[in-house]
Design a protein around this motif. Sequence first.
Motif, PDB file in Angstrom:
ATOM      1  N   ASN A   1       0.860  -1.294  -0.177  1.00 45.03           N
ATOM      2  CA  ASN A   1      -0.005   0.107  -0.051  1.00 45.03           C
ATOM      3  C   ASN A   1       0.675   1.449   0.100  1.00 45.03           C
ATOM      4  O   ASN A   1       0.599   2.202  -0.526  1.00 45.03           O
ATOM      5  CB  ASN A   1      -0.835   0.097   1.141  1.00 45.03           C
TER       6      ASN A   1
ATOM      7  N   ILE B   1      -4.247   2.732   6.012  1.00 42.86           N
ATOM      8  CA  ILE B   1      -3.679   1.402   5.691  1.00 42.86           C
ATOM      9  C   ILE B   1      -2.119   1.781   6.260  1.00 42.86           C
ATOM     10  O   ILE B   1      -1.505   0.814   6.849  1.00 42.86           O
ATOM     11  CB  ILE B   1      -3.831   1.002   4.443  1.00 42.86           C
TER      12      ILE B   1
ATOM     13  N   THR C   1      -1.128   0.038   9.945  1.00 40.79           N
ATOM     14  CA  THR C   1      -0.928  -1.526   9.989  1.00 40.79           C
ATOM     15  C   THR C   1      -0.195  -1.854  11.249  1.00 40.79           C
ATOM     16  O   THR C   1      -0.702  -2.910  11.950  1.00 40.79           O
ATOM     17  CB  THR C   1      -0.267  -1.542   8.790  1.00 40.79           C
TER      18      THR C   1
ATOM     19  N   SER D   1     -11.704   0.696   6.910  1.00 41.46           N
ATOM     20  CA  SER D   1      -9.972   0.608   6.968  1.00 41.46           C
ATOM     21  C   SER D   1      -9.648  -0.256   7.900  1.00 41.46           C
ATOM     22  O   SER D   1      -8.736  -1.131   7.885  1.00 41.46           O
ATOM     23  CB  SER D   1      -9.498   1.959   6.837  1.00 41.46           C
TER      24      SER D   1
ATOM     25  N   LEU E   1      -7.853  -3.633   7.787  1.00 38.62           N
ATOM     26  CA  LEU E   1      -6.262  -4.276   8.341  1.00 38.62           C
ATOM     27  C   LEU E   1      -6.745  -5.423   9.495  1.00 38.62           C
ATOM     28  O   LEU E   1      -5.565  -6.181   9.702  1.00 38.62           O
ATOM     29  CB  LEU E   1      -6.078  -2.913   9.509  1.00 38.62           C
TER      30      LEU E   1
END
Length: 423
Positions: free
Chosen positions: A145, A279, A283, A330, A334
């Motif tokens: 990403n 992201i 993360t 989102s 994740l």
Amino acid sequence: MFKSLHPNIRIRIYTSFMSRMIGSMIFPFMAVYFVREMNATIAGVLMMINVIIQFLASLYGGHLADRIGRKRMMVLGEAAKMIAFIGMVLANMPGFTSAIITFAMLMVISVASGMIMPAQEAMLIDVSTQETRAYMYAINYWANNLAMMIGLTIGGWLFQDYMFQLLIGLAVMSLATLAVTAGFIQETYTVSSMSGEKNNLGLKSLFASYRSVSKDTAFLLFVLGGIAILSLEFQRSNYLTVRMEKDISEMGLSLFGFSFSIDGLRLVSLLTVENTLLIVLFTGVVTKLIKGHNERLVMYAGFILFGAGFIIMAVSNNPFILAAAVLILSVGELMYVPTRQSMLADMVDDTRRGTYMAFHGFVFQFGKLIGAGGIIMGEAVGKYGMGLSYIVLTLLGILFCEMARRQRQVSIMPTSTKEKELI
């Protein structure tokens, strides 16, 4: 913890990051290139052919990865890509441009990429453990990403005027990736010459291999669950974009002291940037929070949050509510992406990982198909009907994955234990 991962994993994350970053400066804009050099209809047909060819190549690539080894497939694929990138450079030199040669080279790249992907995915499973897979996939997802965000940002500014220079950069990076793959990646799967598998490279062996995978009920159910969830993901670039462009008129907004105007398409762009940034930034945080928790429950919670975000996006026109919806989906993304990948690794037959991972490509292809069909369905049922369909897809994702898990448990359970369960 990153240093504790197998060297193959770390090398592949590094090389994939660089290749994807530079590739994202070019490939997302190739449709623009073909429209400019030909016309929109031809460009659309060429891009569709490209996707189909890559998928078919991945099916054969997965079969070969289980016949001649992971590294050999990856080296052959990277070598073909490097040659094709050089061909693209030569076909787009100052004073000479050939869209036909460019498309031919793009086809070679698609075939090579399709051949590499199953071998790469199988190799990552080969050298990881059940304890490290969720972390490995989370880091890989984060790196991909971040690479795409950087690449798309730079490519959006430079592609039109500096395509030739970007292609040179991609060719150089491809050469480096080939050298690193050939010199440092370790083979993780060797087919015994006594088994005769090395000689089974034809179509008969290919069909027999995938026929056996199609009889794995648990894996098929898991694939269906993946299709249901990925269908939501592909709504973003299909129905949701069309709906917002139509339903959201230009409006003035004030945020942090800045005033600006926004319409539906601009809002879609901003929401996409928000998703990518979330992201990239979170993360690590989410990975730490879910570590040690039941992966199955984390995955299902991720499905629910992911679905909830898309349900809100299907019905709301308020920019701030839509931004909150992207935050929700989102977080769900994740949570479910690394855990689902880890569960997928446990689902595949260890002796045919390449074949299984290639077959898993149906998740993306059918997800794209259903995503595109959302445009037609949206016209018929409206935004609330689409919101209801997203609820159904979320529930189907959970249902199919849970059925897959239980089916796999039954299939590996000793006979004596099954008899006790039946009693």
